[in-house]
Design an enzyme around this catalytic site. Structure first.
Site, PDB file in Angstrom:
ATOM      1  N   PHE A 129       0.819  -1.216   0.000  1.00 42.49           N
ATOM      2  CA  PHE A 129       0.000   0.000   0.000  1.00 42.49           C
ATOM      3  C   PHE A 129       0.853   1.266   0.000  1.00 42.49           C
ATOM      4  O   PHE A 129       0.798   2.079  -0.934  1.00 42.49           O
ATOM      5  CB  PHE A 129      -0.938  -0.053   1.206  1.00 42.49           C
ATOM      6  CG  PHE A 129      -1.542   1.251   1.606  1.00 42.49           C
ATOM      7  CD1 PHE A 129      -2.235   2.030   0.698  1.00 42.49           C
ATOM      8  CD2 PHE A 129      -1.424   1.701   2.915  1.00 42.49           C
ATOM      9  CE1 PHE A 129      -2.800   3.247   1.075  1.00 42.49           C
ATOM     10  CE2 PHE A 129      -1.983   2.899   3.308  1.00 42.49           C
ATOM     11  CZ  PHE A 129      -2.665   3.682   2.389  1.00 42.49           C
TER      12      PHE A 129
ATOM     13  N   TYR B 276       6.063  -7.339  16.629  1.00 39.67           N
ATOM     14  CA  TYR B 276       6.197  -6.417  15.491  1.00 39.67           C
ATOM     15  C   TYR B 276       6.858  -5.118  15.929  1.00 39.67           C
ATOM     16  O   TYR B 276       7.792  -4.625  15.279  1.00 39.67           O
ATOM     17  CB  TYR B 276       4.819  -6.126  14.886  1.00 39.67           C
ATOM     18  CG  TYR B 276       4.866  -5.118  13.754  1.00 39.67           C
ATOM     19  CD1 TYR B 276       5.381  -5.470  12.522  1.00 39.67           C
ATOM     20  CD2 TYR B 276       4.384  -3.828  13.932  1.00 39.67           C
ATOM     21  CE1 TYR B 276       5.427  -4.544  11.480  1.00 39.67           C
ATOM     22  CE2 TYR B 276       4.422  -2.897  12.904  1.00 39.67           C
ATOM     23  CZ  TYR B 276       4.948  -3.265  11.679  1.00 39.67           C
ATOM     24  OH  TYR B 276       5.006  -2.348  10.654  1.00 39.67           O
TER      25      TYR B 276
ATOM     26  N   ASP C 263       9.846  -6.571  -4.441  1.00 41.61           N
ATOM     27  CA  ASP C 263       8.794  -7.071  -3.564  1.00 41.61           C
ATOM     28  C   ASP C 263       8.675  -8.569  -3.781  1.00 41.61           C
ATOM     29  O   ASP C 263       8.788  -9.041  -4.919  1.00 41.61           O
ATOM     30  CB  ASP C 263       7.454  -6.383  -3.873  1.00 41.61           C
ATOM     31  CG  ASP C 263       6.474  -6.455  -2.709  1.00 41.61           C
ATOM     32  OD1 ASP C 263       6.073  -7.578  -2.349  1.00 41.61           O
ATOM     33  OD2 ASP C 263       6.111  -5.395  -2.173  1.00 41.61           O
TER      34      ASP C 263
END
Length: 321
Positions: free
Chosen positions: A13, A147, A33
């Site tokens: 995104f 995270y 990616d």
């Protein structure tokens, strides 16, 4: 003369929006990616823009591939990660492999290629659930999720590479970025795209806890603006800087705003809190203003309107919701 940029995670995104802006500005762009969480459709969209673009399908954990990709590059904008707090709680090893090991390899390749600067996508999750009206960079990090710990480790490596090797790095702590092209379908989808899709389908949005938790929702154009400022700013090597709107929206209020824009009356569906989630997240953006001359370009309400309209248009085109 145009510069050459690498954007890692450009099928995601945020990365796709940064790459789009660079291409529209006439810059050379190399993207990488592995499509683990990114979308091929985002890369196809970037191709449709034309310009000086090359695409590599591969992982930032592959140092040999990064060494080849980074040759002759001016700037590296490092967006690739394995996002989501809940996902990291479920599988901390995988999160570490992408967010820590991958970031270290990006920094090594950038150092060896003599790039001018690495701009690293850090995270507000580094602050954890500390009290206070807003989070500022003087606070000691206190992540409460794998995270958050992994993203903080990336910051520390970036700072260490600046001091040890002279590689210029800037770490930008993002706060709840939203906007067009954000994925609403993942198990770990962010609140705004997930809520919009559900509410367009007449479904109540799931709210963890009682909905009084708050977030500094930041429209994507503000983040792209701040990232490009960080590439060009002077005397910011090794810095950690909040990049957000500086505002505060309660989750219950977000649902109310979406109901108003969608002409619906769907109350939240409250569900138990999730491990690793924080109660309140709001950024002090004064350092970004001082060092980057940054200020938000798009306010929350306008950003939400644009995002809702984008999702509506997608559903109109597909003929489904």
């Amino acid at each position: 003369m145009p510069n050459c940029y690498v954007v890692t995670g450009a099928a995601g995104f945020i990365g796709s929006h940064i790459a789009e802006r660079l291409l529209r500005d006439g810059q050379g762009v190399r993207v990488v990616d592995n499509l683990l969480t990114g979308k091929q459709a985002h890369l196809d969209y970037l191709k449709s823009l034309g310009g000086d673009l090359s695409i590599t399908i591969g992982s930032i954990t592959d140092l040999d591939a990064l060494n080849k990709l980074f040759r002759g590059v001016d700037y590296v904008i490092h967006q690739a990660a394995l996002p989501s707090v809940p996902r990291s709680v479920a599988d901390p090893l995988e999160t570490n492999a992408h967010c820590v090991d991958g970031t270290l390899k990006v920094l090594i390749a950038a150092r060896d290629a003599n790039v001018k600067r690495v701009v690293y996508a850090a995270s507000s999750s580094a602050y954890g659930d500390q009290p206070g009206v807003s989070k500022n960079e003087r606070m000691s990090p206190a992540p409460i999720s794998p995270y958050g710990a992994a993203k903080l480790t990336g910051e520390l490596y970036a700072k260490a590479f600046y001091h040890s090797y002279g590689l210029e790095t800037v770490s930008l702590r993002f706060f709840n970025v939203f906007g067009p092209r954000q994925n609403p379908d993942s198990t770990y989808a962010a609140a705004i795209p997930k809520f919009i899709k559900l509410m367009l389908n007449g479904e109540r949005p799931p709210v963890y806890g009682d909905g009084t938790q708050s977030r500094d929702f930041t429209y994507i154009d503000n983040v792209v603006h701040g990232v490009l400022l960080a590439c060009a700013a002077i005397d910011v090597g090794g810095e950690v800087i909040n990049l957000a709107s500086g505002g505060r929206v309660l989750i219950n209020d977000l649902v109310d705003k979406l109901n108003a824009q969608l002409a619906t009356e769907l109350p939240p569906a409250y569900v138990p809190e999730r491990p690793g989630d924080i109660s309140h997240s709001r950024a002090d953006i004064s350092k970004a203003g001082a060092l980057l001359a940054y200020e938000p370009l798009v306010g929350f309400d306008e950003g939400l309107r644009r995002t809702v309209e984008w999702f509506r248009e997608q559903y109109r085109r597909s003929g489904t919701r």
